[in-house]
Design a protein around this motif. Structure first.
Motif, PDB file in Angstrom:
ATOM      1  N   VAL A  32      -5.558  -9.688   2.117  1.00 61.86           N
ATOM      2  CA  VAL A  32      -6.900  -8.795   2.195  1.00 61.86           C
ATOM      3  C   VAL A  32      -7.143  -8.782   3.722  1.00 61.86           C
ATOM      4  O   VAL A  32      -7.386  -9.690   4.140  1.00 61.86           O
ATOM      5  N   VAL A  33      -7.445  -7.580   4.311  1.00 56.46           N
ATOM      6  CA  VAL A  33      -7.666  -7.640   5.683  1.00 56.46           C
ATOM      7  C   VAL A  33      -9.153  -7.025   5.768  1.00 56.46           C
ATOM      8  O   VAL A  33      -9.233  -5.797   5.249  1.00 56.46           O
ATOM      9  N   THR A  34     -10.156  -7.534   6.460  1.00 56.73           N
ATOM     10  CA  THR A  34     -11.471  -6.955   6.252  1.00 56.73           C
ATOM     11  C   THR A  34     -11.860  -6.840   7.735  1.00 56.73           C
ATOM     12  O   THR A  34     -11.180  -7.532   8.700  1.00 56.73           O
ATOM     13  N   GLY A  35     -12.755  -5.979   7.846  1.00 60.86           N
ATOM     14  CA  GLY A  35     -13.255  -5.660   9.586  1.00 60.86           C
ATOM     15  C   GLY A  35     -14.398  -4.879   9.481  1.00 60.86           C
ATOM     16  O   GLY A  35     -15.015  -4.347   8.409  1.00 60.86           O
ATOM     17  N   ALA A  36     -14.948  -4.594  10.496  1.00 67.15           N
ATOM     18  CA  ALA A  36     -16.186  -3.890  10.790  1.00 67.15           C
ATOM     19  C   ALA A  36     -15.879  -2.366  10.105  1.00 67.15           C
ATOM     20  O   ALA A  36     -14.726  -1.927  10.004  1.00 67.15           O
ATOM     21  N   PRO A  37     -16.876  -1.685   9.426  1.00 63.92           N
ATOM     22  CA  PRO A  37     -16.824  -0.341   9.022  1.00 63.92           C
ATOM     23  C   PRO A  37     -16.065   0.542   9.911  1.00 63.92           C
ATOM     24  O   PRO A  37     -16.336   0.574  11.105  1.00 63.92           O
ATOM     25  N   THR A  38     -15.259   1.455   9.384  1.00 61.13           N
ATOM     26  CA  THR A  38     -14.692   2.488  10.191  1.00 61.13           C
ATOM     27  C   THR A  38     -15.393   3.773   9.793  1.00 61.13           C
ATOM     28  O   THR A  38     -15.651   3.773   8.501  1.00 61.13           O
ATOM     29  N   PHE A  39     -15.306   4.902  10.318  1.00 61.64           N
ATOM     30  CA  PHE A  39     -15.761   6.360   9.997  1.00 61.64           C
ATOM     31  C   PHE A  39     -14.579   7.224   9.864  1.00 61.64           C
ATOM     32  O   PHE A  39     -13.723   7.368  10.713  1.00 61.64           O
ATOM     33  N   THR A  40     -14.571   7.699   8.599  1.00 61.11           N
ATOM     34  CA  THR A  40     -13.440   8.808   8.442  1.00 61.11           C
ATOM     35  C   THR A  40     -14.056  10.266   8.526  1.00 61.11           C
ATOM     36  O   THR A  40     -13.306  11.399   8.996  1.00 61.11           O
ATOM     37  N   ILE A  41     -15.415  10.392   8.457  1.00 60.88           N
ATOM     38  CA  ILE A  41     -16.234  11.661   8.775  1.00 60.88           C
ATOM     39  C   ILE A  41     -17.495  11.342   9.397  1.00 60.88           C
ATOM     40  O   ILE A  41     -18.273  10.401   9.120  1.00 60.88           O
ATOM     41  N   SER A  42     -17.480  11.955  10.712  1.00 59.62           N
ATOM     42  CA  SER A  42     -18.526  11.875  11.509  1.00 59.62           C
ATOM     43  C   SER A  42     -19.540  13.082  11.462  1.00 59.62           C
ATOM     44  O   SER A  42     -18.970  13.944  11.133  1.00 59.62           O
ATOM     45  N   PRO A  43     -20.714  12.992  11.770  1.00 60.06           N
ATOM     46  CA  PRO A  43     -21.592  14.124  11.854  1.00 60.06           C
ATOM     47  C   PRO A  43     -21.013  15.222  12.725  1.00 60.06           C
ATOM     48  O   PRO A  43     -20.348  14.705  13.766  1.00 60.06           O
ATOM     49  N   VAL A  44     -21.188  16.659  12.669  1.00 60.83           N
ATOM     50  CA  VAL A  44     -20.464  17.368  13.493  1.00 60.83           C
ATOM     51  C   VAL A  44     -21.857  18.221  14.286  1.00 60.83           C
ATOM     52  O   VAL A  44     -22.737  18.376  13.601  1.00 60.83           O
ATOM     53  N   PRO A  45     -21.525  18.801  15.530  1.00 60.14           N
ATOM     54  CA  PRO A  45     -22.682  19.443  16.265  1.00 60.14           C
ATOM     55  C   PRO A  45     -22.809  20.632  15.497  1.00 60.14           C
ATOM     56  O   PRO A  45     -22.150  21.324  14.628  1.00 60.14           O
ATOM     57  N   LYS A  46     -24.154  20.927  15.627  1.00 61.45           N
ATOM     58  CA  LYS A  46     -24.672  22.065  14.882  1.00 61.45           C
ATOM     59  C   LYS A  46     -25.805  22.697  15.565  1.00 61.45           C
ATOM     60  O   LYS A  46     -26.478  21.961  16.384  1.00 61.45           O
ATOM     61  N   LYS A  59     -19.081   9.311   6.532  1.00 60.07           N
ATOM     62  CA  LYS A  59     -18.417   8.748   5.381  1.00 60.07           C
ATOM     63  C   LYS A  59     -17.769   7.409   6.410  1.00 60.07           C
ATOM     64  O   LYS A  59     -16.711   7.695   7.174  1.00 60.07           O
ATOM     65  N   THR A  60     -17.687   6.416   5.698  1.00 57.37           N
ATOM     66  CA  THR A  60     -16.895   5.276   6.047  1.00 57.37           C
ATOM     67  C   THR A  60     -15.254   5.407   5.385  1.00 57.37           C
ATOM     68  O   THR A  60     -15.364   5.919   4.296  1.00 57.37           O
ATOM     69  N   GLY A  61     -14.434   4.717   6.163  1.00 57.39           N
ATOM     70  CA  GLY A  61     -13.077   4.610   5.412  1.00 57.39           C
ATOM     71  C   GLY A  61     -13.161   3.460   4.529  1.00 57.39           C
ATOM     72  O   GLY A  61     -14.108   2.650   4.428  1.00 57.39           O
ATOM     73  N   ALA A  62     -12.149   3.537   3.440  1.00 61.93           N
ATOM     74  CA  ALA A  62     -12.059   2.639   2.432  1.00 61.93           C
ATOM     75  C   ALA A  62     -11.768   1.107   3.011  1.00 61.93           C
ATOM     76  O   ALA A  62     -11.347   0.886   3.951  1.00 61.93           O
ATOM     77  N   LEU A 103     -11.044  -0.967  -3.473  1.00 60.33           N
ATOM     78  CA  LEU A 103     -11.983  -0.677  -2.339  1.00 60.33           C
ATOM     79  C   LEU A 103     -13.111   0.388  -2.277  1.00 60.33           C
ATOM     80  O   LEU A 103     -13.410   0.945  -3.610  1.00 60.33           O
ATOM     81  N   ALA A 104     -13.988   0.379  -1.465  1.00 56.29           N
ATOM     82  CA  ALA A 104     -15.051   1.343  -1.585  1.00 56.29           C
ATOM     83  C   ALA A 104     -15.438   2.064  -0.483  1.00 56.29           C
ATOM     84  O   ALA A 104     -14.905   1.509   0.780  1.00 56.29           O
ATOM     85  N   VAL A 105     -15.692   3.323  -0.450  1.00 59.75           N
ATOM     86  CA  VAL A 105     -16.071   4.217   0.547  1.00 59.75           C
ATOM     87  C   VAL A 105     -17.532   4.500   0.577  1.00 59.75           C
ATOM     88  O   VAL A 105     -18.104   4.548  -0.660  1.00 59.75           O
ATOM     89  N   PHE A 106     -18.253   4.604   1.613  1.00 58.05           N
ATOM     90  CA  PHE A 106     -19.451   4.808   1.611  1.00 58.05           C
ATOM     91  C   PHE A 106     -20.048   5.994   2.455  1.00 58.05           C
ATOM     92  O   PHE A 106     -19.544   6.442   3.315  1.00 58.05           O
ATOM     93  N   GLU A 107     -20.870   7.040   1.803  1.00 59.65           N
ATOM     94  CA  GLU A 107     -21.046   8.378   2.339  1.00 59.65           C
ATOM     95  C   GLU A 107     -22.611   8.353   2.661  1.00 59.65           C
ATOM     96  O   GLU A 107     -23.379   7.866   1.726  1.00 59.65           O
ATOM     97  N   SER A 108     -23.029   8.987   3.672  1.00 61.22           N
ATOM     98  CA  SER A 108     -24.489   9.253   3.652  1.00 61.22           C
ATOM     99  C   SER A 108     -24.595  10.412   4.050  1.00 61.22           C
ATOM    100  O   SER A 108     -24.108  11.018   5.027  1.00 61.22           O
ATOM    101  N   THR A 109     -25.679  11.236   3.581  1.00 55.72           N
ATOM    102  CA  THR A 109     -25.938  12.646   3.828  1.00 55.72           C
ATOM    103  C   THR A 109     -27.571  12.411   4.277  1.00 55.72           C
ATOM    104  O   THR A 109     -28.397  11.902   3.826  1.00 55.72           O
ATOM    105  N   LEU A 110     -27.812  13.029   5.494  1.00 56.33           N
ATOM    106  CA  LEU A 110     -29.074  13.345   6.048  1.00 56.33           C
ATOM    107  C   LEU A 110     -29.510  14.619   6.012  1.00 56.33           C
ATOM    108  O   LEU A 110     -28.877  15.531   6.420  1.00 56.33           O
ATOM    109  N   VAL A 133     -20.473  -4.240  13.484  1.00 53.14           N
ATOM    110  CA  VAL A 133     -21.359  -3.208  13.811  1.00 53.14           C
ATOM    111  C   VAL A 133     -20.390  -2.068  14.305  1.00 53.14           C
ATOM    112  O   VAL A 133     -19.626  -2.211  15.304  1.00 53.14           O
ATOM    113  N   THR A 134     -20.600  -0.906  13.606  1.00 51.17           N
ATOM    114  CA  THR A 134     -19.603   0.374  14.116  1.00 51.17           C
ATOM    115  C   THR A 134     -20.436   1.653  14.154  1.00 51.17           C
ATOM    116  O   THR A 134     -21.279   1.635  13.281  1.00 51.17           O
TER     117      THR A 134
END
Length: 161
Positions: A32-46, A59-62, A103-110, A133-134
């Motif tokens: 099992v390889v662990t590491g700091a969170p990675t992001f698969t979805i970042s906020p986009v300009p609006k 959204k973080t990666g698994a 695994l777990a993915v974490f998503e946050s909506t603002l 921290v990422t």
């Protein structure tokens, strides 16, 4: 077996065989390889109009390592720091865990309701776990007055004499 630098791509099941003078034994083990969170979805300009609702998602990666904190950050000409400390009554952030097997993915909506021009700035997510921290990519958000907003268009009344 030894490896100097271990990356997530080598995670998996391995069969280990140990030879002794009197025989051998083997067993399947999980790496099992662990590491700091990675992001698969970042906020986009609006760009949005004043008074509208703005929604951003990250959204973080698994990962095997649970994300302990997923916090929205903001940088404007007046403020830099966590969104929650900026204008908490109009800003709502929701974090949810999405299981993906072991695994777990974490998503946050603002969600920003009734946006105003001072909400313009850079927005990003900051993920924290015991490995580090990422930060996600930063997205520029522009909140501007709409030319179609009737409260901003002067009205003229004509009367005849």
């Amino acid at each position: 077996m030894s490896r100097e630098a271990v990356t997530e791509d080598v995670a998996g099941s391995y069969y280990v065989n140990v030879n002794y003078n009197t025989g051998s034994t083997g067993k399947t083990v999980a790496l099992v390889v662990t590491g700091a969170p990675t992001f698969t979805i970042s906020p986009v300009p609006k760009s949005v109009a004043v008074g509208t609702t703005l929604t951003l998602t990250c959204k973080t990666g698994a990962a095997y390592a649970k994300v302990e904190s997923l916090v929205w950050q903001l940088s404007t000409s007046q403020y830099t720091g966590p969104v929650a400390d900026y204008k908490p009554t109009r800003f709502t952030a929701v974090k949810r865990e999405i299981p993906e097997g072991t695994l777990a993915v974490f998503e946050s909506t603002l969600v920003i309701t009734s946006s105003v021009e001072s909400d313009s700035g850079l927005y990003w997510c900051r993920g924290v776990n015991f490995m580090g921290v990422t930060e996600s990519n930063k997205a520029r958000v522009s909140v501007t007055a709409s030319s179609l907003d009737p409260t901003l268009v002067p009205s003229v009344t004509l009367t005849s004499h």
